[in-house]
Design a protein around this motif. Structure first.
Motif, PDB file in Angstrom:
ATOM      1  N   GLN A   1       3.217  -6.147 -21.699  1.00  9.78           N
ATOM      2  CA  GLN A   1       2.646  -7.480 -21.481  1.00  9.78           C
ATOM      3  C   GLN A   1       2.049  -8.096 -22.731  1.00  9.78           C
ATOM      4  OE1 GLN A   1       0.072  -6.042 -18.263  1.00  9.78           O
ATOM      5  NE2 GLN A   1       1.135  -7.420 -16.847  1.00  9.78           N
ATOM      6  N   THR A   2       2.105  -7.394 -23.865  1.00  7.68           N
ATOM      7  CA  THR A   2       1.420  -7.885 -25.060  1.00  7.68           C
ATOM      8  C   THR A   2       2.332  -7.972 -26.275  1.00  7.68           C
ATOM      9  OG1 THR A   2       0.704  -5.649 -25.674  1.00  7.68           O
ATOM     10  CG2 THR A   2      -0.794  -6.942 -24.291  1.00  7.68           C
TER      11      THR A   2
ATOM     12  N   HIS B   1       1.510 -11.888 -18.251  1.00  5.89           N
ATOM     13  CA  HIS B   1       1.415 -11.034 -17.065  1.00  5.89           C
ATOM     14  C   HIS B   1       2.785 -10.714 -16.468  1.00  5.89           C
ATOM     15  CE1 HIS B   1      -0.249  -9.279 -13.429  1.00  5.89           C
ATOM     16  NE2 HIS B   1       0.512 -10.081 -12.707  1.00  5.89           N
ATOM     17  N   THR B   2       3.706 -11.674 -16.512  1.00  6.31           N
ATOM     18  CA  THR B   2       5.017 -11.487 -15.886  1.00  6.31           C
ATOM     19  C   THR B   2       5.973 -10.631 -16.723  1.00  6.31           C
ATOM     20  OG1 THR B   2       5.902 -13.495 -16.921  1.00  6.31           O
ATOM     21  CG2 THR B   2       4.817 -13.737 -14.769  1.00  6.31           C
TER      22      THR B   2
ATOM     23  N   LYS C   1      -3.321 -16.237 -23.409  1.00 12.72           N
ATOM     24  CA  LYS C   1      -2.647 -15.932 -22.157  1.00 12.72           C
ATOM     25  C   LYS C   1      -1.505 -16.927 -21.944  1.00 12.72           C
ATOM     26  CE  LYS C   1      -3.661 -15.085 -17.255  1.00 12.72           C
ATOM     27  NZ  LYS C   1      -4.713 -15.099 -16.214  1.00 12.72           N
ATOM     28  N   ILE C   2      -0.295 -16.398 -21.787  1.00 11.35           N
ATOM     29  CA  ILE C   2       0.911 -17.220 -21.660  1.00 11.35           C
ATOM     30  C   ILE C   2       1.427 -17.122 -20.227  1.00 11.35           C
ATOM     31  CG2 ILE C   2       3.259 -17.570 -22.526  1.00 11.35           C
ATOM     32  CD1 ILE C   2       2.304 -16.109 -25.085  1.00 11.35           C
ATOM     33  N   LYS C   3       1.741 -18.266 -19.647  1.00 14.30           N
ATOM     34  CA  LYS C   3       2.133 -18.290 -18.239  1.00 14.30           C
ATOM     35  C   LYS C   3       3.622 -18.089 -18.018  1.00 14.30           C
ATOM     36  CE  LYS C   3      -1.715 -21.187 -16.653  1.00 14.30           C
ATOM     37  NZ  LYS C   3      -2.093 -22.452 -15.964  1.00 14.30           N
TER      38      LYS C   3
END
Length: 202
Positions: free
Chosen positions: A6-7, A25-26, A54-56
């Motif tokens: 996730q990173t 997160h995805t 934080k990227i959606k």
């Protein structure tokens, strides 16, 4: 994807010591390579002492161009930034200990923990205590200061193979001194016993 699915990490071209963690997160990252110049849209926050973005969604990362060569200047351990941001750094020094699954590296100005993440797949026994090594990696804030995380085996370069006696310049622990004294005493006792038996035989 090296340190976690996730990173990722991003830094400005002219300021590699001020990097940010990207978090998705995805886990739906676009196809990216190290050295890509990208534009990010996201929300700035903090997690585990680090500033991060934080990227959606996948389209929030736009790849602009690619740099095939990124020059990373060599710095002393004392010059590693101690902030809430990450940094891409290159340092060198002597391996003085194994710490929590990683290493401790020291130069003339300080020492720092080198973390070995599972994804880096470093060959077993690549680095030993007493070796002089040049380490490239992501410096991140942790509970007790900073830690440098190599990204793969290419980030760890052995400059000179060392011997255990090289560690003396960084000091022995009290435990190691005690063990050394006991071994020395036992050795002298053994020599004395052999000498006594030989004298008796004569």
């Amino acid at each position: 994807g090296i340190f976690g699915a996730q990173t990722a990490y991003i830094a400005e071209i002219d300021d590699l010591t001020n990097a940010l963690q990207l978090y998705m997160h995805t886990k739906q990252w676009p196809l990216l390579k190290r050295g890509d110049i990208v534009q990010i849209e996201g929300e700035i926050g903090k997690a585990y002492g680090q500033t991060r973005v934080k990227i959606k969604q996948t389209k929030s990362i736009e790849s602009i161009r690619h740099l095939s060569l990124i020059e990373i200047p060599l710095i002393s351990i004392a010059d590693i930034p101690t902030t809430e941001s990450a940094a891409l750094v290159k340092i060198e020094g002597m391996v003085i200990d194994h710490v929590g699954g990683g290493l401790a590296l020291a130069d003339d100005f300080g020492e720092i923990a080198i973390g070995i993440a599972r994804g880096t797949a470093l060959p077993k026994g690549l680095v030993k205590i007493g070796d002089k090594a040049r380490i490239t990696g992501i410096a991140i804030p942790v509970k007790n200061g900073m830690q440098v995380l190599p990204r793969d085996e290419h980030d760890v370069e052995i400059i000179e193979r060392g011997e255990n006696r090289d560690i003396a310049s960084h000091g022995f622990t009290s435990q190691s001194i005690f063990v050394w004294i006991i071994i020395t005493i036992l050795g002298l006792c053994g020599v004395g016993v052999v000498w006594w038996y030989r004298r008796r035989g004569v």
